[in-house]
Design a protein around this motif. Structure first.
Motif, mmCIF file in Angstrom:
data_model
loop_
_atom_site.group_PDB
_atom_site.id
_atom_site.type_symbol
_atom_site.label_atom_id
_atom_site.label_comp_id
_atom_site.label_asym_id
_atom_site.label_seq_id
_atom_site.Cartn_x
_atom_site.Cartn_y
_atom_site.Cartn_z
ATOM 1 N N THR A 111 -33.663 -4.698 45.182
ATOM 2 C CA THR A 111 -34.013 -4.125 45.640
ATOM 3 C C THR A 111 -33.721 -2.418 45.471
ATOM 4 O O THR A 111 -34.265 -1.574 44.865
ATOM 5 N N GLN B 66 -39.774 -2.940 50.801
ATOM 6 C CA GLN B 66 -38.322 -2.690 50.974
ATOM 7 C C GLN B 66 -38.449 -1.463 50.161
ATOM 8 O O GLN B 66 -37.735 -0.305 50.680
ATOM 9 N N THR B 67 -38.596 -1.829 48.792
ATOM 10 C CA THR B 67 -38.715 -0.661 48.441
ATOM 11 C C THR B 67 -39.223 0.414 48.523
ATOM 12 O O THR B 67 -39.276 1.835 48.836
ATOM 13 N N CYS B 68 -41.269 0.750 48.548
ATOM 14 C CA CYS B 68 -41.397 0.643 49.624
ATOM 15 C C CYS B 68 -41.576 2.071 51.211
ATOM 16 O O CYS B 68 -41.745 2.735 51.523
ATOM 17 N N THR C 35 -36.521 5.835 41.095
ATOM 18 C CA THR C 35 -36.431 7.070 41.507
ATOM 19 C C THR C 35 -36.372 8.432 40.473
ATOM 20 O O THR C 35 -36.884 9.294 40.857
ATOM 21 N N ILE D 199 -34.199 -0.920 41.423
ATOM 22 C CA ILE D 199 -35.360 -1.360 41.580
ATOM 23 C C ILE D 199 -35.678 -0.116 41.829
ATOM 24 O O ILE D 199 -36.313 1.095 41.536
ATOM 25 N N ILE D 200 -34.853 1.169 43.259
ATOM 26 C CA ILE D 200 -35.410 2.174 44.073
ATOM 27 C C ILE D 200 -34.344 3.291 42.441
ATOM 28 O O ILE D 200 -34.714 3.587 42.466
#
Length: 131
Positions: free
Chosen positions: A67, A127-129, A75, A70-71
């Protein structure tokens, strides 16, 4: 009497939250979107947690690490998208993308309900959203 007081109260409320009269027309849509977003979030998080538990507690650190990666990767792309897009189109486009991905996950999870990689991916997506 009463109508004048209601009008004065309405004007004060608009001033308090810095609304223009032109903003009031979109207020029901904004309220519905915010409600739908929160409702979806409160439905998706327990589902995500269940899928994370099905994947196994030993994968919790991996879920967190993926997570965060990916963030960190998304970003800058999101920032570039926001900078290049008209302000009023950013949230609708983002919501359409999230809705399309949710539909895709829904279809895949209904076809492959026990797929650990798919469940892991969904947990990371939620979790990312949410961040």
């Amino acid at each position: 009497g009463t109508i004048a007081m209601q009008a004065a109260f309405g004007r004060r409320c608009l001033q308090l939250v810095a609304l223009n009269r032109s903003d009031v027309g979109g207020l029901p849509w904004s309220t519905a979107a915010a409600f739908s977003l929160l409702a979806a979030y409160f439905l998706l998080v327990p589902l995500s947690d269940t899928l994370a538990l099905q994947a196994g507690l030993e994968l919790t650190p991996a879920i967190t690490a993926v997570t965060l990666c990916i963030i960190a990767a998304v970003t800058p792309m999101y920032s570039a998208f926001v900078a290049a897009s008209p302000v009023q189109s950013v949230l609708p486009r983002f919501y359409i993308l999230v809705a399309a991905l949710l539909l895709l996950f829904g279809a895949l999870l209904s076809l492959y309900p026990r797929n650990t990689v798919l469940g892991f991916s969904f947990v990371v997506f939620v979790q990312t959203c949410s961040l």
